[in-house]
Design an enzyme around this catalytic site. Structure first.
Site, PDB file in Angstrom:
ATOM      1  N   SER A   1       0.824  -1.217   0.000  1.00  0.00           N
ATOM      2  CA  SER A   1       0.000   0.000   0.000  1.00  0.00           C
ATOM      3  C   SER A   1       0.855   1.263   0.000  1.00  0.00           C
ATOM      4  O   SER A   1       1.953   1.281   0.565  1.00  0.00           O
ATOM      5  CB  SER A   1      -0.899  -0.003   1.241  1.00  0.00           C
ATOM      6  OG  SER A   1      -1.518   1.259   1.401  1.00  0.00           O
TER       7      SER A   1
ATOM      8  N   THR B   1      -5.584   2.429  -7.142  1.00  0.00           N
ATOM      9  CA  THR B   1      -6.877   2.215  -6.490  1.00  0.00           C
ATOM     10  C   THR B   1      -7.812   3.362  -6.840  1.00  0.00           C
ATOM     11  O   THR B   1      -7.473   4.527  -6.646  1.00  0.00           O
ATOM     12  CB  THR B   1      -6.696   2.097  -4.963  1.00  0.00           C
ATOM     13  OG1 THR B   1      -5.884   0.939  -4.714  1.00  0.00           O
ATOM     14  CG2 THR B   1      -8.029   1.941  -4.243  1.00  0.00           C
TER      15      THR B   1
ATOM     16  N   HIS C   1     -13.116  -3.512  -2.284  1.00  0.00           N
ATOM     17  CA  HIS C   1     -12.357  -3.046  -1.123  1.00  0.00           C
ATOM     18  C   HIS C   1     -12.776  -3.821   0.140  1.00  0.00           C
ATOM     19  O   HIS C   1     -12.785  -3.275   1.247  1.00  0.00           O
ATOM     20  CB  HIS C   1     -12.574  -1.546  -0.931  1.00  0.00           C
ATOM     21  CG  HIS C   1     -11.367  -0.796  -0.441  1.00  0.00           C
ATOM     22  ND1 HIS C   1     -10.611   0.036  -1.225  1.00  0.00           N
ATOM     23  CD2 HIS C   1     -10.787  -0.747   0.791  1.00  0.00           C
ATOM     24  CE1 HIS C   1      -9.638   0.574  -0.503  1.00  0.00           C
ATOM     25  NE2 HIS C   1      -9.710   0.108   0.717  1.00  0.00           N
TER      26      HIS C   1
HETATM   27  C1  FNR Z   1      -7.601  -2.446   2.875  1.00  0.00           C
HETATM   28  N1  FNR Z   1      -7.660  -2.320   1.488  1.00  0.00           N
HETATM   29  C2  FNR Z   1      -6.858  -1.394   0.856  1.00  0.00           C
HETATM   30  N2  FNR Z   1      -6.851  -1.305  -0.499  1.00  0.00           N
HETATM   31  C3  FNR Z   1      -6.029  -0.436  -1.129  1.00  0.00           C
HETATM   32  O1  FNR Z   1      -6.049  -0.377  -2.355  1.00  0.00           O
HETATM   33  N3  FNR Z   1      -5.165   0.330  -0.410  1.00  0.00           N
HETATM   34  C4  FNR Z   1      -5.099   0.311   0.936  1.00  0.00           C
HETATM   35  O2  FNR Z   1      -4.305   1.006   1.552  1.00  0.00           O
HETATM   36  C5  FNR Z   1      -6.005  -0.558   1.604  1.00  0.00           C
HETATM   37  N4  FNR Z   1      -6.040  -0.613   2.972  1.00  0.00           N
HETATM   38  C6  FNR Z   1      -6.795  -1.562   3.617  1.00  0.00           C
HETATM   39  C7  FNR Z   1      -6.743  -1.660   4.998  1.00  0.00           C
HETATM   40  C8  FNR Z   1      -7.436  -2.691   5.651  1.00  0.00           C
HETATM   41  C9  FNR Z   1      -7.332  -2.797   7.136  1.00  0.00           C
HETATM   42  C10 FNR Z   1      -8.194  -3.613   4.899  1.00  0.00           C
HETATM   43  C11 FNR Z   1      -8.895  -4.763   5.582  1.00  0.00           C
HETATM   44  C12 FNR Z   1      -8.285  -3.489   3.535  1.00  0.00           C
HETATM   45  C13 FNR Z   1      -8.522  -3.232   0.707  1.00  0.00           C
HETATM   46  C14 FNR Z   1      -7.764  -4.516   0.367  1.00  0.00           C
HETATM   47  O3  FNR Z   1      -6.754  -4.279  -0.561  1.00  0.00           O
HETATM   48  C15 FNR Z   1      -8.702  -5.566  -0.246  1.00  0.00           C
HETATM   49  O4  FNR Z   1      -9.414  -5.003  -1.322  1.00  0.00           O
HETATM   50  C16 FNR Z   1      -9.696  -6.158   0.767  1.00  0.00           C
HETATM   51  O5  FNR Z   1      -9.135  -6.295   2.032  1.00  0.00           O
HETATM   52  C17 FNR Z   1     -10.159  -7.524   0.274  1.00  0.00           C
HETATM   53  O6  FNR Z   1     -11.171  -8.018   1.051  1.00  0.00           O
HETATM   54  P1  FNR Z   1     -10.984  -9.048   2.277  1.00  0.00           P
HETATM   55  O7  FNR Z   1     -10.029 -10.136   1.827  1.00  0.00           O
HETATM   56  O8  FNR Z   1     -10.446  -8.248   3.419  1.00  0.00           O
HETATM   57  O9  FNR Z   1     -12.361  -9.525   2.477  1.00  0.00           O
END
Ligand code: FNR
Length: 378
Positions: free
Chosen positions: A121, A171, A276
């Site tokens: 990230s 994103t 997300h």
């Molecule tokens: C995320 N996700 C996310 N996506 C992204 O593009 N940049 C980011 O900084 C973050 N940060 C983030 C923090 C936390 C705590 C979570 C749980 C998720 C989304 C992540 O990339 C992804 O799309 C989801 O987590 C997928 O779903 P599941 O596996 O958590 O159900």
């Protein structure tokens, strides 16, 4: 093989091999403000829940006598051959899930041990260069939140290139964060904010934005928080990102097939179908529901998928529905909280072992066969 053979021999695994146990363990060990941030989703979290239950609507019909004794789980992604079709979705402020707050580095080491690519990230807690160094030869993808300041955005992109990342994941669903009651109820934003800019603080383009007088810097850095995500991107913004880098570009947060077609017109190299993890919009459809249409619209372009994957079986279903690679989010954050690098590596091995074993018993020797699989709705 190691984990499964250990089980056959009667050895207890180093940690539970299922998601639910790790989720429970993480809830016990994480401070509540961090747990709220990781576990929470938008609104009443309905979309987050149906992301998970949607997988239960699909069943794979097995095929027999076709030599699935040796499996090949490799997949091709923009010129890379990956040994298996799993990757870690980007998690901002991930570092907090580890006791020493260097969870990005621990996770990268787990990826290096298992060959599972990591999407890092923009909001990594350690500089993106340091995370890349821990990944070694295992591919890293850099996830970009695109700040309004193009010098800063370009600086992040060029740093990612120089650090050896193999793709840029832009994103597009998060220029504001969603309505997340758990974050609001625990008032954890001020604490999170303090950690959000860690990757920027060594960035020269970022440092140029700060006042010359160092005494004024702490408050200026906090003020920069609002610029992290940038304003909402338009299609035209993709063109300068395309000009800025030769790295393959993927758009993360795409669910509509028309958006896939538009993305193709703008020369992207892949689509990352995701909602997300239900953190941004509540009241939507599960991301998996849109995957077949997204894959069809993408044609030759690879489609990465995440949102709701909790097991190797889930991953196999997403692959059968056309994903080129499948990502997990919360599961590895929980593993990191429960047991650091070793727990993440153990979890990744367990996910891969379950997927591989399912392909064996269901008679699908490789991803091409899986794509032709007979999937039925339950
Ligand atoms: C995320 N996700 C996310 N996506 C992204 O593009 N940049 C980011 O900084 C973050 N940060 C983030 C923090 C936390 C705590 C979570 C749980 C998720 C989304 C992540 O990339 C992804 O799309 C989801 O987590 C997928 O779903 P599941 O596996 O958590 O159900």
């Amino acid at each position: 093989t190691e984990i499964y053979a250990g089980g056959l021999a009667g050895h207890l695994p180093a940690q539970p091999v299922d998601f639910a146990s790790l989720e429970r363990k993480a809830a016990e060990v994480l401070p509540s403000w961090i747990h709220s941030y990781v576990a929470g989703g938008a609104g009443d979290e309905h979309t987050q829940r149906v992301n998970v239950t949607e997988f239960q609507r699909w069943g794979l019909v097995p095929r027999m006598l076709n030599g699935a004794r040796d499996r090949d789980l490799s997949t091709e992604l923009f010129g890379l051959t990956l040994p298996h079709p799993l990757f870690l979705a980007p998690i901002g402020v991930l570092g907090l899930c580890a006791q020493d707050f260097h969870g990005d580095l621990a996770t990268a080491r787990a990826c290096a041990r298992t060959g599972v690519p990591m999407a890092v990230s923009t909001l990594t807690q350690d500089p993106l260069e340091d995370v890349a160094a821990e990944l070694g030869d295992t591919p890293g993808f850099f996830q970009l939140y695109t700040p309004d300041d193009r010098d800063l955005a370009l600086s992040l992109i060029h740093r990612a290139e120089n650090a050896g990342y193999r793709a840029l994941i832009v994103t597009v669903d998060t220029w504001v964060t969603g309505w997340r009651p758990r974050d609001l109820n625990t008032a954890n934003f001020p604490q999170l904010r303090g950690y959000c800019l860690a990757n920027y603080t060594s960035d020269e383009a970022f440092l140029r934005r700060l006042p010359a007088n160092p005494a004024e810097n702490p408050s200026a850095v906090v003020g920069e928080w609002v610029n992290v995500f940038g304003r909402s991107l338009g299609w035209q913004d993709l063109d300068w990102i395309r000009e800025a880098t030769d790295l393959p570009i993927l758009l993360k947060g795409i669910q509509h097939p028309d958006d896939v077609r538009r993305a193709k017109d703008h020369g992207v190299d892949g689509i990352h179908c995701s909602n997300h993890g239900g953190r941004q919009a509540n009241g939507g459809v599960p991301a998996l529901r849109m995957l077949p249409e997204v894959v069809e619209a993408a044609g030759e372009l690879p489609v990465l998928f995440d949102s709701g994957v909790r097991s190797g079986t889930d991953a196999v279903k997403a692959l059968a529905l056309g994903a080129a690679a499948v990502g997990v989010g919360r599961p590895y954050a929980y593993a990191l909280a429960a047991g650091g690098e070793h727990a993440v590596a153990h979890q990744l091995r367990s996910l891969l072992a379950e997927a591989d074993l399912l392909m064996a018993v269901d008679g699908y020797p490789d991803l091409a066969a899986l794509r032709q699989a007979d999937l039925r709705q339950l």
